[in-house]
Enzyme design. Structure first.
Site, mmCIF file in Angstrom:
data_model
loop_
_atom_site.group_PDB
_atom_site.id
_atom_site.type_symbol
_atom_site.label_atom_id
_atom_site.label_comp_id
_atom_site.label_asym_id
_atom_site.label_seq_id
_atom_site.Cartn_x
_atom_site.Cartn_y
_atom_site.Cartn_z
ATOM 1 N N GLU A 303 12.011 -33.623 -16.080
ATOM 2 C CA GLU A 303 11.554 -33.224 -14.750
ATOM 3 C C GLU A 303 10.657 -34.281 -14.110
ATOM 4 O O GLU A 303 9.591 -33.985 -13.586
ATOM 5 C CB GLU A 303 10.834 -31.871 -14.826
ATOM 6 C CG GLU A 303 11.729 -30.759 -15.348
ATOM 7 C CD GLU A 303 11.089 -29.383 -15.358
ATOM 8 O OE1 GLU A 303 9.858 -29.296 -15.497
ATOM 9 O OE2 GLU A 303 11.835 -28.393 -15.242
ATOM 10 N N ASP A 377 15.077 -21.825 -19.933
ATOM 11 C CA ASP A 377 13.673 -21.913 -19.552
ATOM 12 C C ASP A 377 13.000 -20.549 -19.469
ATOM 13 O O ASP A 377 12.764 -20.054 -18.364
ATOM 14 C CB ASP A 377 13.576 -22.630 -18.186
ATOM 15 C CG ASP A 377 12.171 -23.109 -17.892
ATOM 16 O OD1 ASP A 377 11.320 -23.031 -18.788
ATOM 17 O OD2 ASP A 377 11.933 -23.557 -16.757
ATOM 18 N N GLU A 405 5.916 -16.634 -15.831
ATOM 19 C CA GLU A 405 6.572 -17.345 -14.734
ATOM 20 C C GLU A 405 7.843 -16.634 -14.260
ATOM 21 O O GLU A 405 8.081 -16.502 -13.067
ATOM 22 C CB GLU A 405 6.908 -18.761 -15.219
ATOM 23 C CG GLU A 405 7.689 -19.576 -14.223
ATOM 24 C CD GLU A 405 7.948 -20.990 -14.725
ATOM 25 O OE1 GLU A 405 7.531 -21.315 -15.855
ATOM 26 O OE2 GLU A 405 8.558 -21.772 -13.977
#
Ligand code: BDP
Length: 716
Positions: A303, A377, A405
């Protein structure tokens, strides 16, 4: 008039003092509310003998006295003489009680034993260990027994942790914003460190020690090189000094390009001599500040983070270079396997395995590879990551995400222990049946000398640490499972509820019921039947399965669900990306055949026709409608159950949880409506009329924007 006013003011002060703001977590030590048991405890515990005087023993002593006096509501004395009704703290061969019945070899460096002494004296309980930290863990366990109102007459407990490194990963930035943090700003106040030691740092260490967490990575994996400068090392040393008596080591994230950014070098190439030397000297400096520094956690070539591949080197080259720098000091490197690239044409699911499998055997002894529980993820449900069991020569650190998240971002009640357990208990079959992920992680499957587990922290500076009162349960559950992954989710919930709220039987049972069901409920209203990665882009808040224009293909929800007029789901069998080939044949066989693939993983591995007949007899489309609706209905059941708890706990936390549940109910309906309306544009089938209608159009849901959702990048 004045008198009345004074009375009102003082009553207010009293009620403020008594307010349950959640700060005390599971270490409340409120007076035992069962009168019979209280009498028993009171008569069984009069005095304490403390052998030893180290800072850790001092902490154990303070905790024990504070805990006992508050729980029993009586004065407990320190004594030197063995009499009945005494608790004795002593390390191996360091005290006055004969501890030969204890098998100290089994206890290792961190384990403890608690046992009732047989003989003339009555009610003498010994808490013993090889080390001071073992003693402290024993003290916390003993207080847990009292807080959960257990019988302490015939104790014979012996425990040691199954995993060596039990670490929290803070994704905290130096400006105190927290990546994917939903509980305020960072608890590390770098501005006032090192001079000011907030009581919170001490209570943080106490809470962690009480559940056996022994390490903390202070900074975000998207790292800032500044933390490696002397100004920050000094601040960090102050934290390390605060945590040391509690057995907690500090670790840092290392930005791979630091030699260029703060070292003035032209390159960060891991094979360059100057670069190697720079890191060696940097490590030496860190250890001057913090002699027991744990080591580095590194996110590289992921990323947008820099890494060895910028210099055409491998992950092993990068990890080994850092490992050599910390090795002389006993440090380790935790190198993350969370790598995927848009330029690589293969399914993102497969990329970490493809990258790391060939490197097995090439890492230094003090390198561990840190692997997220699933291949994508931290989704509400993922199959276990195919790297577990696949790199037997390399110790793996399991990475779970405690912060939510993708699980409602700190406003949904979701108890994560069942999610953690599902992964830990999964069988990799890499060394035959019974090769569970837990055995890979604890090192027993491949005889690894080091073993580790990390949880991305959900802690912030909110008064109650985690914002949602039930967020605390996930911090607690992570620690307890890191210590002993064989504990059941129910047992951990039971302990947590009793310590955090109440021992009232019906409260414990009802709330445990909600907690244990909550994870599947969330899966149902967010991503049923194996859907994944269909949340909003960037901030990851709320549903957005329609997004197809994100900067990278593999950031788009449409990449993952692949809905079209024929059906929905990602074909990862031989006819598709063949990601299943990365698992052992037994595992791949469980999921590769559409007709016997467990339905909770169905759309992870298959592109399934809308009219496909599910086990229930419904079509896939109808089943999807059913699951989404069941998810929403179950949140309403959680609300009703919680409502019944009103009189059984304090008003503050009752109300907070009630408000959060009502947010959760709205969010659940939003997820259901937005997803079903969108997927219906492909299925072209009706939503069965017995279900609640969406309150808005698909266009409405698509137009929602959340510019300032928390936890996103460096913004507050
Ligand atoms: C994702 C997060 C991102 C993290 C990344 C990571 O969205 O903020 O930086 O994982 O783990 O879940 O590195």
């Amino acid at each position: 008039m004045k008198k009345v006013l004074l009375l009102v003011i003082s009553l207010n002060i009293v009620s403020c003092l008594l307010a349950e703001d959640g700060y005390r977590l599971w270490l409340r030590y409120d007076k035992v509310d069962n009168t019979i048991l209280l009498q028993q405890y009171r008569s069984q515990i009069n005095a304490v003998i403390i052998n030893g005087s180290s800072p850790t023993i001092a902490v154990a002593k303070n905790e024990l006295f504070a805990g006992l006096q508050a729980l029993l509501d009586k004065k407990v004395f320190e004594t030197k003489e063995i009499k009945s009704n005494t608790i004795v703290i002593q390390r191996k061969a360091a005290g006055i009680i004969d501890t030969r019945i204890v098998n100290y070899d089994d206890l290792g460096q961190e384990g403890f034993a608690i046992f009732t002494v047989k003989g003339n004296v009555k009610n003498v309980i010994v808490i013993t260990a090889n080390t001071d930290i073992g003693v402290l863990y024993g003290v916390f366990q003993f207080l847990r027994l009292l807080q959960t109102q257990q019988n302490i007459t015939e104790l014979n407990i012996s425990e040691s942790p199954k995993i060596k490194l039990r670490i929290l990963n803070h994704w905290d930035n130096l400006n105190r914003s927290v990546e994917r943090g939903y509980a305020g700003i960072s608890i590390w106040n770098w501005h006032t460190l090192p001079g000011y030691i907030d009581q919170r740092y001490i209570d943080y260490a106490r809470a962690n020690a009480s559940i056996g967490i022994n390490g903390t990575v202070l900074t975000n994996v998207n790292a800032n090189a500044q933390i490696l400068t002397k100004t920050y090392l000094e601040k960090m040393a102050a934290l390390a000094n605060t945590f040391r008596p509690y057995g907690i080591k500090v670790y840092l994230t290392a930005r791979f390009s630091a030699p260029v950014e703060i070292g003035g070098l032209k390159t960060a190439d891991p094979l360059n001599e100057e670069v190697k030397d720079w890191w060696k000297r940097k490590a030496d400096t860190i250890y001057q500040f913090i002699p027991d520094f744990g080591g580095f956690l590194v996110k590289a070539n992921s990323e947008g983070q820099p890494g060895p591949q910028n210099y055409q080197r491998t992950h092993a080259d990068g990890a080994n270079m850092l490992a050599d720098a910390v090795a002389p000091h006993g440090g380790i490197v935790m190198w993350r396997a969370f790598v995927y690239s848009n330029e690589t044409p293969t399914d993102r699911f497969k990329q970490a395995y493809d990258e790391f499998k060939p490197l097995d055997g090439q890492f230094r002894k003090n390198v561990m590879v840190q692997v997220k529980n699933g291949p994508i993820d931290f989704q509400p449900r993922e199959p276990f990551h195919p790297l577990f069991g696949a790199i037997p020569k390399t110790p793996i650190v399991m990475e779970f995400q405690i912060t939510m998240e993708y699980l409602g971002q700190g406003t949904h009640l979701v108890y994560e222990a069942p999610l953690f357990k599902e992964c830990l208990d999964a069988d990799t079959y890499t060394k035959g049946k019974g090769s569970t992920v837990a055995k890979v992680v604890d090192g027993s499957l491949d005889n690894n000398l080091i073993s580790g587990i990390a949880g991305v922290a959900n802690i912030g500076n909110e008064r109650n640490w985690t914002n949602h009162p039930f967020g605390q349960a996930n911090w607690y559950a992570f620690g307890r499972l890191a210590w002993d992954h064989t504990l059941s989710s129910a047992r951990i919930a039971d302990e947590w509820i009793k310590q955090t709220f109440s021992n009232n039987k019906s409260f414990v049972n009802e709330v445990k019921g909600i907690m244990l069901a909550s994870r599947q409920i969330m899966v149902n209203y967010m991503t049923p039947l194996g859907l994944h990665h269909i949340m909003g882009t960037g901030h990851h808040y709320g549903p957005a399965p329609w997004v197809s224009n994100a900067g990278r293909a593999d950031w788009n929800p449409v990449y993952y669900h692949k809905a079209d007029s024929a059906g929905i789901g990602f074909d990862r069998t031989v006819s598709g990306s063949n990601a299943l080939s990365q698992y052992s044949p037994e595992v791949s066989a469980q999921w590769s055949n559409l007709n016997n693939c467990a339905e909770e993983y169905l759309l992870w591995f298959h592109h399934v026709p809308w009219k496909y007949k599910m086990k229930s007899g419904k079509t896939l489309w109808d089943e999807l409608c059913y699951k989404y609706n069941a998810g929403v209905d179950s949140v309403r059941w959680m609300q009703k159950t919680w409502e019944k708890m009103k009189s059984l706990i304090d008003e503050e936390r009752f109300k907070q949880t009630k408000m959060f549940l009502s947010i959760q109910e709205k969010d659940a309906a939003w997820w259901r409506n937005a997803c079903l309306l969108y997927f219906q544009t492909f299925s072209r089938r009706p939503i069965p009329s017995n279900y609640e209608k969406a309150d808005h159009s698909l266009e409405y849901y698509k137009a929602l924007r959340f510019q300032f959702a928390p936890g996103n990048g460096n913004s507050f």
